[in-house]
Design a protein around this motif. Structure first.
Motif, PDB file in Angstrom:
ATOM      1  N   ALA A  65       0.830  -1.206   0.000  1.00  0.00           N
ATOM      2  CA  ALA A  65       0.000   0.000   0.000  1.00  0.00           C
ATOM      3  C   ALA A  65       0.863   1.255   0.000  1.00  0.00           C
ATOM      4  O   ALA A  65       1.957   1.287   0.566  1.00  0.00           O
ATOM      5  N   ALA A  66       0.346   2.294  -0.664  1.00  0.00           N
ATOM      6  CA  ALA A  66       0.997   3.607  -0.696  1.00  0.00           C
ATOM      7  C   ALA A  66      -0.050   4.665  -0.356  1.00  0.00           C
ATOM      8  O   ALA A  66      -1.202   4.577  -0.789  1.00  0.00           O
ATOM      9  N   LEU A  67       0.370   5.655   0.410  1.00  0.00           N
ATOM     10  CA  LEU A  67      -0.508   6.769   0.764  1.00  0.00           C
ATOM     11  C   LEU A  67       0.049   8.037   0.134  1.00  0.00           C
ATOM     12  O   LEU A  67       1.183   8.430   0.405  1.00  0.00           O
ATOM     13  N   ILE A  68      -0.754   8.657  -0.722  1.00  0.00           N
ATOM     14  CA  ILE A  68      -0.359   9.925  -1.350  1.00  0.00           C
ATOM     15  C   ILE A  68      -1.139  11.029  -0.650  1.00  0.00           C
ATOM     16  O   ILE A  68      -2.373  11.135  -0.797  1.00  0.00           O
ATOM     17  N   ASP A  69      -0.449  11.807   0.158  1.00  0.00           N
ATOM     18  CA  ASP A  69      -1.016  12.879   0.971  1.00  0.00           C
ATOM     19  C   ASP A  69      -1.904  12.310   2.089  1.00  0.00           C
ATOM     20  O   ASP A  69      -2.294  11.140   2.054  1.00  0.00           O
ATOM     21  N   GLY A  70      -2.199  13.168   3.074  1.00  0.00           N
ATOM     22  CA  GLY A  70      -2.901  12.655   4.253  1.00  0.00           C
ATOM     23  C   GLY A  70      -3.990  13.540   4.779  1.00  0.00           C
ATOM     24  O   GLY A  70      -4.295  13.507   5.975  1.00  0.00           O
ATOM     25  N   GLY A  71      -4.608  14.361   3.904  1.00  0.00           N
ATOM     26  CA  GLY A  71      -5.693  15.213   4.346  1.00  0.00           C
ATOM     27  C   GLY A  71      -5.207  16.397   5.178  1.00  0.00           C
ATOM     28  O   GLY A  71      -4.003  16.653   5.296  1.00  0.00           O
ATOM     29  N   ASP A  72      -6.158  17.113   5.775  1.00  0.00           N
ATOM     30  CA  ASP A  72      -5.863  18.300   6.581  1.00  0.00           C
ATOM     31  C   ASP A  72      -5.686  17.906   8.054  1.00  0.00           C
ATOM     32  O   ASP A  72      -5.816  16.737   8.417  1.00  0.00           O
ATOM     33  N   ASN A  73      -5.364  18.883   8.886  1.00  0.00           N
ATOM     34  CA  ASN A  73      -5.116  18.609  10.305  1.00  0.00           C
ATOM     35  C   ASN A  73      -6.300  17.938  10.985  1.00  0.00           C
ATOM     36  O   ASN A  73      -6.117  17.069  11.844  1.00  0.00           O
ATOM     37  N   ASP A  74      -7.521  18.345  10.630  1.00  0.00           N
ATOM     38  CA  ASP A  74      -8.695  17.774  11.278  1.00  0.00           C
ATOM     39  C   ASP A  74      -9.122  16.441  10.663  1.00  0.00           C
ATOM     40  O   ASP A  74     -10.169  15.890  11.003  1.00  0.00           O
ATOM     41  N   ASP A  75      -8.294  15.932   9.733  1.00  0.00           N
ATOM     42  CA  ASP A  75      -8.607  14.653   9.091  1.00  0.00           C
ATOM     43  C   ASP A  75      -7.761  13.497   9.645  1.00  0.00           C
ATOM     44  O   ASP A  75      -7.844  12.375   9.144  1.00  0.00           O
ATOM     45  N   GLU A  76      -6.950  13.772  10.655  1.00  0.00           N
ATOM     46  CA  GLU A  76      -6.017  12.755  11.149  1.00  0.00           C
ATOM     47  C   GLU A  76      -6.727  11.459  11.518  1.00  0.00           C
ATOM     48  O   GLU A  76      -6.361  10.375  11.051  1.00  0.00           O
ATOM     49  N   GLU A  77      -7.736  11.561  12.356  1.00  0.00           N
ATOM     50  CA  GLU A  77      -8.442  10.369  12.832  1.00  0.00           C
ATOM     51  C   GLU A  77      -9.132   9.641  11.674  1.00  0.00           C
ATOM     52  O   GLU A  77      -9.114   8.402  11.600  1.00  0.00           O
ATOM     53  N   ALA A  78      -9.738  10.412  10.768  1.00  0.00           N
ATOM     54  CA  ALA A  78     -10.462   9.815   9.639  1.00  0.00           C
ATOM     55  C   ALA A  78      -9.521   9.008   8.746  1.00  0.00           C
ATOM     56  O   ALA A  78      -9.853   7.896   8.314  1.00  0.00           O
ATOM     57  N   VAL A  79      -8.333   9.558   8.459  1.00  0.00           N
ATOM     58  CA  VAL A  79      -7.390   8.870   7.584  1.00  0.00           C
ATOM     59  C   VAL A  79      -6.843   7.608   8.253  1.00  0.00           C
ATOM     60  O   VAL A  79      -6.792   6.529   7.642  1.00  0.00           O
ATOM     61  N   VAL A  80      -6.450   7.725   9.539  1.00  0.00           N
ATOM     62  CA  VAL A  80      -5.913   6.553  10.247  1.00  0.00           C
ATOM     63  C   VAL A  80      -6.972   5.457  10.345  1.00  0.00           C
ATOM     64  O   VAL A  80      -6.684   4.272  10.103  1.00  0.00           O
ATOM     65  N   ASN A  81      -8.187   5.824  10.676  1.00  0.00           N
ATOM     66  CA  ASN A  81      -9.259   4.829  10.795  1.00  0.00           C
ATOM     67  C   ASN A  81      -9.571   4.175   9.451  1.00  0.00           C
ATOM     68  O   ASN A  81      -9.868   2.973   9.386  1.00  0.00           O
ATOM     69  N   TYR A  82      -9.528   4.975   8.388  1.00  0.00           N
ATOM     70  CA  TYR A  82      -9.802   4.414   7.060  1.00  0.00           C
ATOM     71  C   TYR A  82      -8.752   3.354   6.708  1.00  0.00           C
ATOM     72  O   TYR A  82      -9.087   2.282   6.220  1.00  0.00           O
ATOM     73  N   LEU A  83      -7.499   3.674   6.969  1.00  0.00           N
ATOM     74  CA  LEU A  83      -6.427   2.713   6.696  1.00  0.00           C
ATOM     75  C   LEU A  83      -6.642   1.418   7.473  1.00  0.00           C
ATOM     76  O   LEU A  83      -6.507   0.309   6.920  1.00  0.00           O
ATOM     77  N   LYS A  84      -6.974   1.556   8.738  1.00  0.00           N
ATOM     78  CA  LYS A  84      -7.176   0.364   9.573  1.00  0.00           C
ATOM     79  C   LYS A  84      -8.416  -0.411   9.129  1.00  0.00           C
ATOM     80  O   LYS A  84      -8.421  -1.649   9.128  1.00  0.00           O
ATOM     81  N   ASP A  85      -9.475   0.306   8.727  1.00  0.00           N
ATOM     82  CA  ASP A  85     -10.712  -0.350   8.312  1.00  0.00           C
ATOM     83  C   ASP A  85     -10.528  -1.210   7.060  1.00  0.00           C
ATOM     84  O   ASP A  85     -11.184  -2.250   6.912  1.00  0.00           O
ATOM     85  N   ILE A  86      -9.656  -0.783   6.145  1.00  0.00           N
ATOM     86  CA  ILE A  86      -9.447  -1.579   4.920  1.00  0.00           C
ATOM     87  C   ILE A  86      -8.285  -2.557   5.078  1.00  0.00           C
ATOM     88  O   ILE A  86      -7.884  -3.220   4.115  1.00  0.00           O
ATOM     89  N   GLY A  87      -7.754  -2.653   6.287  1.00  0.00           N
ATOM     90  CA  GLY A  87      -6.752  -3.676   6.575  1.00  0.00           C
ATOM     91  C   GLY A  87      -5.322  -3.319   6.271  1.00  0.00           C
ATOM     92  O   GLY A  87      -4.472  -4.208   6.148  1.00  0.00           O
ATOM     93  N   VAL A  88      -5.008  -2.037   6.158  1.00  0.00           N
ATOM     94  CA  VAL A  88      -3.622  -1.622   5.918  1.00  0.00           C
ATOM     95  C   VAL A  88      -2.871  -1.616   7.241  1.00  0.00           C
ATOM     96  O   VAL A  88      -3.161  -0.811   8.130  1.00  0.00           O
TER      97      VAL A  88
END
Length: 386
Positions: free
Chosen positions: A158-181
């Motif tokens: 898996a590769a992550l290109i960019d990581g959203g804004d400051n208030d997106d931290e939890e959303a991005v981390v949870n999304y990664l974990k939800d899809i099994g990364v």
């Protein structure tokens, strides 16, 4: 007896030596180079008798009235003819040999034809054969509002290109974990604006990362400092990729089309071409029209529109050049920037490009089969902001 054997009919030593060499070589050839059947034996005898037949014939012609010469020649001729008959009858029929030759020729032609058919089939199915060895890739455009966070998975990596804004931290981390990364082979921070790197510090602190790529330039902001400090705490050392560099994700690959070092941070965006089999995806970051004019890219299947559909990107000539089937816009509902721009959306509409927008679809998922893209949401609108 020696009067019948050429070379030994007289006491001439030179003739004896020549004859001895001939008979020796003939005998050696028979012993080493034949199967010693009746046909081979009769041929061997014919070769031994031929010099005697010739010499006795010459002697008979010169002294045609000499009864002894005549008798010697006739006896030699009779022996020769008998041996010749044995050789002919013991040798395979000529028609059989021709038939065998024709059969061999037909067999060779069949093999050649079969090879040509296989070669043609191989050529016609080349793309399909390549695609059968390509893993399906998934391209997740996470709905983080008016910011970028893109996850690409292929071949168990898996590769992550960019990581959203400051208030997106939890959303991005949870999304990664939800899809099994559970780990990232790459993080690519296209440029240091907060709406592209804001959530990366949380990702780095939560998930192991193998390699981090960053663009030229930096930013004097807390967001950028948090990003650098997170990498430092994990003993990770980012690097700026070289123009034209390629790096692999499973069997797919990224190619760096731009890694500029200009005064405009947006134009310093790392522009990537992602290739999986026959599928080509162009990820523009926030790069503008100046970069669009100079990057070396041909037709693609999908483009992540630069700078959220701003009027600084997506020049019509560029869009016509790359001729994408799909366009993804990462925009927030009723965002304060007025993204996407009217001119950008009119260009996409005029070029009949199917649009998918995070403000209308939410999370956008494309599947790359290696020979075509499949999308999980309905076609978006060409609506625009102010």
């Amino acid at each position: 007896m020696k009067k019948y054997i050429a070379g030994f009919r007289s006491n001439n030593s030179k003739k004896k030596k020549k004859a001895s060499i001939y008979y020796f070589l003939t005998t050696l050839l028979f012993l080493l180079g034949t199967s010693k059947d009746i046909s081979d034996i009769s041929l061997y005898l014919l070769l031994l008798m031929t010099p005697s037949l010739v010499c006795n014939f010459k002697a008979f012609i010169k002294k045609i009235k000499n009864k002894k010469k005549k008798e010697i020649f006739l006896r030699t001729l009779i022996c020769y003819l008998i041996t010749l008959c044995v050789f002919i009858t013991s040798t395979p029929n000529l028609n059989e040999a021709i038939a065998d030759s024709q059969l061999l020729s037909e067999t060779i032609n069949k093999i050649s034809l079969s090879a040509n058919i296989k070669e043609k089939k191989s050529s016609e199915e080349k793309d399909e054969d390549v695609i059968s060895n390509v893993y399906e890739a998934q391209l997740h455009f996470i709905n983080t509002g008016n910011s970028d966070a893109i996850i690409i998975r292929q071949g168990g990596e898996a590769a992550l290109i960019d990581g959203g804004d400051n208030d997106d931290e939890e959303a991005v981390v949870n999304y990664l974990k939800d899809i099994g990364v559970k780990e990232l082979k790459y993080i690519i921070a296209t440029h240091p604006d907060a709406d592209h790197i804001g959530g990366l510090d949380a990702v780095i602190n939560s998930i192991p990362v193998e390699t981090v790529y960053v663009s030229n330039g930096d930013a004097n902001t807390k967001t950028y400092s948090d990003f650098i400090n997170a990498m430092s705490s994990k003993n990770s050392y980012p690097s700026v990729p070289l123009l034209g560099a390629e790096f692999y994700l499973g069997t797919s690959k990224f190619k760096v089309l731009s890694a500029a070092n200009l005064s405009n941070p947006n134009d310093n965006s790392i522009v990537l071409e992602y290739v999986n089999g026959n599928d080509k995806i162009l990820l523009m970051g926030d790069a503008g029209t100046d970069i669009e004019r100079i990057i070396d890219v041909k037709e693609v299947d999908l483009i992540k529109i630069g700078h959220h559909g701003s009027n600084t990107s997506s020049d019509r000539n560029f869009i016509k050049k790359i001729n994408p089937e799909y366009a993804v816009l990462t925009v927030g509902k009723n965002n304060r920037y007025g993204h996407p721009n009217k001119e950008t959306m009119q260009t996409l509409k005029k070029e009949n490009i199917e649009v998918h927008r995070s403000d209308e679809c939410g999370n956008i998922l494309f599947k790359s089969t290696g020979n075509g893209l499949v999308i999980n949401c309905e076609k978006g609108s060409y609506n625009y902001g102010r």
